[in-house]
Scaffold this motif. Structure first.
Motif, short mmCIF file in Angstrom:
data_model
loop_
_atom_site.label_atom_id
_atom_site.label_comp_id
_atom_site.label_asym_id
_atom_site.label_seq_id
_atom_site.Cartn_x
_atom_site.Cartn_y
_atom_site.Cartn_z
N GLU A 30 0.85 -1.19 0.00
CA GLU A 30 0.00 0.00 0.00
C GLU A 30 0.89 1.25 0.00
OE1 GLU A 30 -3.27 0.58 0.02
OE2 GLU A 30 -4.01 -1.48 0.03
N PHE A 31 0.78 2.07 -1.03
CA PHE A 31 1.51 3.33 -1.05
C PHE A 31 0.83 4.28 -2.03
CE2 PHE A 31 4.70 6.36 -2.46
CZ PHE A 31 5.24 6.77 -1.25
N SER A 32 0.49 5.49 -1.55
CA SER A 32 -0.13 6.50 -2.40
C SER A 32 0.78 7.72 -2.55
CB SER A 32 -1.49 6.93 -1.83
OG SER A 32 -2.10 7.90 -2.65
N SER A 33 1.30 8.22 -1.42
CA SER A 33 2.26 9.32 -1.42
C SER A 33 2.98 9.30 -0.08
CB SER A 33 1.56 10.67 -1.63
OG SER A 33 0.81 11.03 -0.48
N SER A 34 4.10 9.99 0.00
CA SER A 34 4.82 10.02 1.27
C SER A 34 4.03 10.76 2.34
CB SER A 34 6.20 10.66 1.09
OG SER A 34 6.08 11.99 0.61
N ASN B 289 1.93 19.49 -3.16
CA ASN B 289 3.32 19.08 -2.97
C ASN B 289 3.56 17.59 -3.18
OD1 ASN B 289 4.38 21.67 -2.24
ND2 ASN B 289 3.41 21.46 -0.24
N TYR B 290 2.51 16.83 -3.51
CA TYR B 290 2.67 15.39 -3.61
C TYR B 290 1.90 14.85 -4.81
CZ TYR B 290 4.60 15.95 1.02
OH TYR B 290 5.39 16.35 2.06
N ASN B 291 2.24 13.61 -5.16
CA ASN B 291 1.57 12.91 -6.25
C ASN B 291 0.70 11.80 -5.67
OD1 ASN B 291 3.12 14.45 -7.99
ND2 ASN B 291 4.68 12.87 -8.24
N PRO B 292 -0.49 12.09 -5.20
CA PRO B 292 -1.33 11.01 -4.65
C PRO B 292 -1.67 10.01 -5.73
CG PRO B 292 -2.59 13.04 -4.94
CD PRO B 292 -1.16 13.40 -5.20
N ASP B 293 -1.42 8.74 -5.45
CA ASP B 293 -1.50 7.72 -6.50
C ASP B 293 -2.76 6.86 -6.41
OD1 ASP B 293 0.14 6.47 -8.72
OD2 ASP B 293 -0.27 4.70 -7.48
N ALA B 294 -3.37 6.77 -5.22
CA ALA B 294 -4.49 5.86 -5.04
C ALA B 294 -5.77 6.36 -5.68
CB ALA B 294 -4.73 5.61 -3.55
N ASN B 295 -5.89 7.68 -5.90
CA ASN B 295 -7.09 8.26 -6.49
C ASN B 295 -6.68 9.17 -7.64
OD1 ASN B 295 -9.52 9.43 -7.14
ND2 ASN B 295 -10.01 10.10 -5.07
N PRO B 296 -6.84 8.75 -8.91
CA PRO B 296 -6.39 9.56 -10.04
C PRO B 296 -7.12 10.89 -10.18
CG PRO B 296 -7.63 7.64 -10.80
CD PRO B 296 -7.37 7.44 -9.34
N ALA B 297 -8.27 11.04 -9.54
CA ALA B 297 -8.96 12.33 -9.60
C ALA B 297 -8.14 13.44 -8.97
CB ALA B 297 -10.32 12.23 -8.91
N LEU B 298 -7.25 13.10 -8.02
CA LEU B 298 -6.44 14.10 -7.33
C LEU B 298 -5.34 14.66 -8.22
CD1 LEU B 298 -6.16 12.32 -3.87
CD2 LEU B 298 -7.59 14.28 -4.44
N TRP B 299 -5.08 14.05 -9.36
CA TRP B 299 -4.05 14.58 -10.27
C TRP B 299 -4.48 15.88 -10.93
CZ3 TRP B 299 -3.47 9.14 -12.89
CH2 TRP B 299 -2.76 8.29 -12.02
N ASN C 202 14.39 -1.54 -0.16
CA ASN C 202 13.85 -1.59 -1.51
C ASN C 202 13.29 -0.23 -1.89
OD1 ASN C 202 10.93 -1.57 -0.52
ND2 ASN C 202 11.71 -3.45 0.42
N VAL C 203 13.01 -0.08 -3.16
CA VAL C 203 12.38 1.13 -3.68
C VAL C 203 10.88 1.03 -3.46
CG1 VAL C 203 11.93 2.50 -5.74
CG2 VAL C 203 14.20 1.51 -5.37
N GLN C 204 10.27 2.05 -2.86
CA GLN C 204 8.84 2.03 -2.62
C GLN C 204 8.04 2.43 -3.85
OE1 GLN C 204 8.27 4.28 1.16
NE2 GLN C 204 6.86 2.62 1.64
N ALA C 205 8.44 3.53 -4.48
CA ALA C 205 7.69 4.01 -5.63
C ALA C 205 8.48 5.07 -6.37
CB ALA C 205 6.33 4.57 -5.20
N ILE C 206 8.19 5.21 -7.65
CA ILE C 206 8.67 6.32 -8.47
C ILE C 206 7.45 6.92 -9.13
CG2 ILE C 206 10.11 7.03 -10.41
CD1 ILE C 206 11.93 4.66 -9.80
N GLN C 207 7.24 8.23 -8.93
CA GLN C 207 6.04 8.89 -9.44
C GLN C 207 6.41 10.14 -10.21
OE1 GLN C 207 4.31 9.45 -5.53
NE2 GLN C 207 2.91 7.74 -5.82
N PHE C 208 5.67 10.39 -11.29
CA PHE C 208 5.90 11.57 -12.13
C PHE C 208 4.56 12.16 -12.52
CE2 PHE C 208 6.70 13.44 -16.43
CZ PHE C 208 7.49 14.50 -16.00
N ASN C 209 4.36 13.43 -12.21
CA ASN C 209 3.11 14.13 -12.53
C ASN C 209 3.41 15.46 -13.19
OD1 ASN C 209 2.25 12.15 -10.53
ND2 ASN C 209 0.35 13.29 -10.40
#
Length: 447
Positions: free
Chosen positions: A48-52, A68-78, A111-118
């Protein structure tokens, strides 16, 4: 009698039988376990990981708006994006597993948790989100010692053996999509999610009699499939007090149909033989998320979130395995070991400075804390329900670069139980997150 005198078929049958029994041994045999033994079931331990930001607030944040963040669990937040943003996360975790007889094992891993780009196509209106992160992980190891009869010259002497069973691999998720702000209150979003990876388990049988060859039986599955996630977000103002902000966020990930190949191999010394291959489809369940976020003022933010996955609907075209009592690695443990999963989380964030840009450095830092409770989707004996509980915390440090923050998070919790020959995991982890943000694609204004 030398091992070479034993027919190859006999070695194969004995090795398979002892190795497969090793997958069903009670947990108390795991004196040197690694990771969590519960990752042997299903597709491994779910990640489970959406943003830090949400990671330090219980791990939800499905309605948590942020520039300030890339929330990943809900694409509407982009849809809220102003900066072009790149985020990277790395985590360290220590897990100690213990059974009711005092046997224990410990794993430390990074390990790497996530890489996000918005980035925004239209500022605060239409945004693009891309991410790559683990979907699940399988990581465990244990041993079982015993004796078994081996036919030799018409007799059946008992020969001591030791079986080490282990698992590795997992699924990864590549996500890309759009978030669109319909009006000041409503945002919607959608993403395409690609799932792929390899799950493998191994059973190594070592004989006390050097005349017998050691046997390694490996079961694995290579999977690939596509699904999608739909999200929505409703933002309300002045709900409970003047200038407050109340948000409701929801998203649904559709069932995923994964196609792939399962294989079984037998190793003797340095030679590897493929015993069988099988193609089939696996269907993962849908997942629903619902979250609430409340900001009474510029200093405080509170979140409450819930998620549900009906893993009891998991299905697979692959055969049950070698026998009814010793199923193959995938589906690991068989579908009868899976149950519906739910997760509840809550958290808070405080920024002492609020909106004061002239306050001191640590007053502008964000301090976060939270916790979650989860019913795991694995049920090894079909009777015992397993839970995971944890508390989370973190600090977010501003930098001299506008839109860039460095976050340090921590988590501590427990998973499982020592009753019914199972194990309890105690885990502790820290993670480092770099969230880089900068304005791109700006048109210069001519004077």
């Amino acid at each position: 009698m030398h091992a070479s005198g034993i027919p190859r078929l006999l070695l194969t049958v004995v090795g398979l039988a002892v190795g497969l029994v090793g997958t069903t041994v009670p947990a108390q045999a795991q004196s040197n376990g690694e990771g969590t033994i519960y990752s042997r079931f299903g597709v491994g331990s779910l990640v489970e990981f959406s943003s830090s930001q949400s990671d330090a607030m219980g791990g939800g944040g499905y309605a948590l708006r942020s520039l300030n963040y890339n929330p990943d669990a809900n694409p509407a937040l982009w849809s809220d994006q102003v900066f072009t943003r790149l985020s990277g996360s790395a985590a360290y975790r220590s897990i100690t597993a213990e059974d009711n007889q005092g046997n224990s094992g410990r794993l430390t891993s990074g390990n790497v948790q996530a890489i996000q780009f918005n980035f925004p196509l239209y500022e605060r209106s239409l945004g693009v989100g891309l991410s790559f992160q683990p979907y699940s992980r399988s990581n465990y190891s244990g041993t079982r010692s015993g004796r078994t009869e081996v036919p030799v010259n018409g007799t059946r002497p008992e020969v001591p053996f030791e079986t080490e069973f282990s698992g590795s691999g997992g699924l990864h998720r590549l996500r890309g999509g759009l978030g669109y702000r319909v009006n000041d209150m409503l945002s919607v979003g959608a993403s395409a999610d690609v799932l792929f990876g390899v799950l493998e388990s191994q059973r190594r049988t070592t004989w006390a009699d050097p005349a017998l060859r050691n046997v390694v039986v490996s079961d694995g599955a290579q999977l690939f499939g596509v699904t999608s996630t739909l999200g929505s977000h409703l933002a309300l103002a002045d709900v409970f007090a003047e200038d407050d902000a109340f948000s409701i966020g929801a998203s649904v990930t559709l069932p995923a149909n994964l196609s792939g190949e399962r294989y079984r191999t037998l190793d003797e010394d340095l030679a590897r033989d493929t015993l069988s291959t099988e193609r089939g489809d696996v269907t993962l369940p849908w997942k629903g998320r619902l979250g609430l976020s409340y900001q009474p003022n510029a200093r405080w933010t509170f979140v409450v979130d819930g998620a549900f996955d009906p893993w009891s609907t998991f299905s697979s075209d692959f055969s049950a395995g070698a026998s009814e009592t010793a199923p193959a690695r995938f589906p690991a443990g068989g579908t009868e070991t899976l149950a519906d999963r739910w997760r509840l989380s809550t958290g808070a964030e405080v920024v002492p400075a609020g909106g004061d840009q002239l306050a001191g450095y640590f007053a502008q830092a964000a301090y976060r804390f939270g916790g979650y409770a989860e019913q795991l989707y694995v049920r090894p004996d079909q009777e015992t329900t397993l839970y995971e509980f944890a508390v989370t915390a973190g600090i977010s440090l501003p930098t001299s670069l506008s839109g860039t923050r460095i976050d340090l998070n921590t988590v501590a919790g427990t998973r499982g139980t020592t009753t019914d020959a199972l194990v309890r995991d105690r885990f502790f982890g820290v993670s480092l997150h770099v969230n880089f943000g900068e304005r791109w694609f700006q048109r210069r204004k001519l004077r």
